[in-house]
Write a protein that holds these residues in place. Sequence first.
Motif, PDB file in Angstrom:
ATOM      1  N   THR A   7      -0.189 -12.869   3.193  1.00 33.46           N
ATOM      2  CA  THR A   7       0.278 -11.925   4.208  1.00 33.46           C
ATOM      3  C   THR A   7      -0.338 -10.547   4.013  1.00 33.46           C
ATOM      4  O   THR A   7      -0.729  -9.892   4.978  1.00 33.46           O
ATOM      5  CB  THR A   7       1.815 -11.838   4.172  1.00 33.46           C
ATOM      6  OG1 THR A   7       2.343 -13.136   4.433  1.00 33.46           O
ATOM      7  CG2 THR A   7       2.337 -10.870   5.206  1.00 33.46           C
ATOM      8  N   ILE A   8      -0.439 -10.102   2.769  1.00 33.74           N
ATOM      9  CA  ILE A   8      -1.066  -8.808   2.500  1.00 33.74           C
ATOM     10  C   ILE A   8      -2.514  -8.817   2.967  1.00 33.74           C
ATOM     11  O   ILE A   8      -2.976  -7.863   3.612  1.00 33.74           O
ATOM     12  CB  ILE A   8      -0.965  -8.466   0.996  1.00 33.74           C
ATOM     13  CG1 ILE A   8       0.478  -8.182   0.622  1.00 33.74           C
ATOM     14  CG2 ILE A   8      -1.861  -7.294   0.641  1.00 33.74           C
ATOM     15  CD1 ILE A   8       0.725  -8.093  -0.871  1.00 33.74           C
ATOM     16  N   ASP A   9      -3.234  -9.890   2.671  1.00 34.40           N
ATOM     17  CA  ASP A   9      -4.622 -10.001   3.122  1.00 34.40           C
ATOM     18  C   ASP A   9      -4.710 -10.015   4.644  1.00 34.40           C
ATOM     19  O   ASP A   9      -5.593  -9.376   5.233  1.00 34.40           O
ATOM     20  CB  ASP A   9      -5.271 -11.257   2.547  1.00 34.40           C
ATOM     21  CG  ASP A   9      -5.412 -11.196   1.029  1.00 34.40           C
ATOM     22  OD1 ASP A   9      -5.348 -10.078   0.468  1.00 34.40           O
ATOM     23  OD2 ASP A   9      -5.560 -12.272   0.410  1.00 34.40           O
ATOM     24  N   ALA A  10      -3.806 -10.732   5.304  1.00 40.62           N
ATOM     25  CA  ALA A  10      -3.812 -10.794   6.770  1.00 40.62           C
ATOM     26  C   ALA A  10      -3.521  -9.423   7.380  1.00 40.62           C
ATOM     27  O   ALA A  10      -4.148  -9.029   8.375  1.00 40.62           O
ATOM     28  CB  ALA A  10      -2.790 -11.817   7.263  1.00 40.62           C
ATOM     29  N   LEU A  11      -2.589  -8.687   6.787  1.00 36.74           N
ATOM     30  CA  LEU A  11      -2.287  -7.345   7.288  1.00 36.74           C
ATOM     31  C   LEU A  11      -3.470  -6.406   7.100  1.00 36.74           C
ATOM     32  O   LEU A  11      -3.778  -5.604   7.995  1.00 36.74           O
ATOM     33  CB  LEU A  11      -1.045  -6.778   6.592  1.00 36.74           C
ATOM     34  CG  LEU A  11       0.297  -7.342   7.046  1.00 36.74           C
ATOM     35  CD1 LEU A  11       1.415  -6.824   6.150  1.00 36.74           C
ATOM     36  CD2 LEU A  11       0.570  -6.983   8.488  1.00 36.74           C
ATOM     37  N   GLU A  12      -4.140  -6.508   5.976  1.00 36.93           N
ATOM     38  CA  GLU A  12      -5.313  -5.649   5.746  1.00 36.93           C
ATOM     39  C   GLU A  12      -6.433  -5.985   6.732  1.00 36.93           C
ATOM     40  O   GLU A  12      -7.123  -5.088   7.210  1.00 36.93           O
ATOM     41  CB  GLU A  12      -5.810  -5.786   4.304  1.00 36.93           C
ATOM     42  CG  GLU A  12      -4.973  -5.037   3.303  1.00 36.93           C
ATOM     43  CD  GLU A  12      -4.925  -3.541   3.557  1.00 36.93           C
ATOM     44  OE1 GLU A  12      -5.956  -2.935   3.937  1.00 36.93           O
ATOM     45  OE2 GLU A  12      -3.844  -2.967   3.375  1.00 36.93           O
ATOM     46  N   ARG A  13      -6.608  -7.273   7.031  1.00 32.00           N
ATOM     47  CA  ARG A  13      -7.645  -7.651   8.008  1.00 32.00           C
ATOM     48  C   ARG A  13      -7.320  -7.108   9.404  1.00 32.00           C
ATOM     49  O   ARG A  13      -8.220  -6.812  10.182  1.00 32.00           O
ATOM     50  CB  ARG A  13      -7.753  -9.175   8.098  1.00 32.00           C
ATOM     51  CG  ARG A  13      -8.513  -9.817   6.980  1.00 32.00           C
ATOM     52  CD  ARG A  13      -8.858 -11.259   7.300  1.00 32.00           C
ATOM     53  NE  ARG A  13      -7.707 -12.074   7.654  1.00 32.00           N
ATOM     54  CZ  ARG A  13      -6.974 -12.779   6.795  1.00 32.00           C
ATOM     55  NH1 ARG A  13      -7.272 -12.744   5.503  1.00 32.00           N
ATOM     56  NH2 ARG A  13      -5.959 -13.505   7.201  1.00 32.00           N
ATOM     57  N   ASN A  14      -6.049  -6.979   9.725  1.00 28.78           N
ATOM     58  CA  ASN A  14      -5.632  -6.563  11.067  1.00 28.78           C
ATOM     59  C   ASN A  14      -5.123  -5.124  11.122  1.00 28.78           C
ATOM     60  O   ASN A  14      -4.475  -4.741  12.085  1.00 28.78           O
ATOM     61  CB  ASN A  14      -4.531  -7.507  11.569  1.00 28.78           C
ATOM     62  CG  ASN A  14      -5.062  -8.881  11.820  1.00 28.78           C
ATOM     63  OD1 ASN A  14      -5.856  -9.081  12.731  1.00 28.78           O
ATOM     64  ND2 ASN A  14      -4.657  -9.844  11.013  1.00 28.78           N
TER      65      ASN A  14
END
Length: 143
Positions: free
Chosen positions: A64-71
Amino acid sequence: MVDHARARRLGERIKVLAAEALERAVKDPDLGFVTFTDVRVTPDLTHAKIYFTVLGSEDDKQLTIDALERNRGRLRGEIGRQLGVRVTPTIELLLDEIPASAGALAELLAEAKRRDEEVERLAKDAKPAGDADPYLKPKAQED
């Protein structure tokens, strides 16, 4: 001129808009159950720190942290579109550690309460080691 009240109000508005943008604009399959807990905006309104929590295991949190950083750019764009200020603040996404530390603190308090109850139970059944009344009493005068 610095207006802390305006920064606080803007932070609350950003928190609502970020949640709506996450639901509406971000379609990432790695995104878990995210809750935005707090937003801190600098007094000059140029930078916002968005704190969030994630429900799930450590792997879910990392995905989730990675997904938030990507978006992050998409989130900032959606927030800026609806915010209505001249300059959209840059956003920084930070995992909120307060719920985890609060849970640990609650466990420690429960343990302390359990120990206090145990001490109280032991004290109720305890008997003095020496005399029942350990205080010195004056000797009775003999006639």
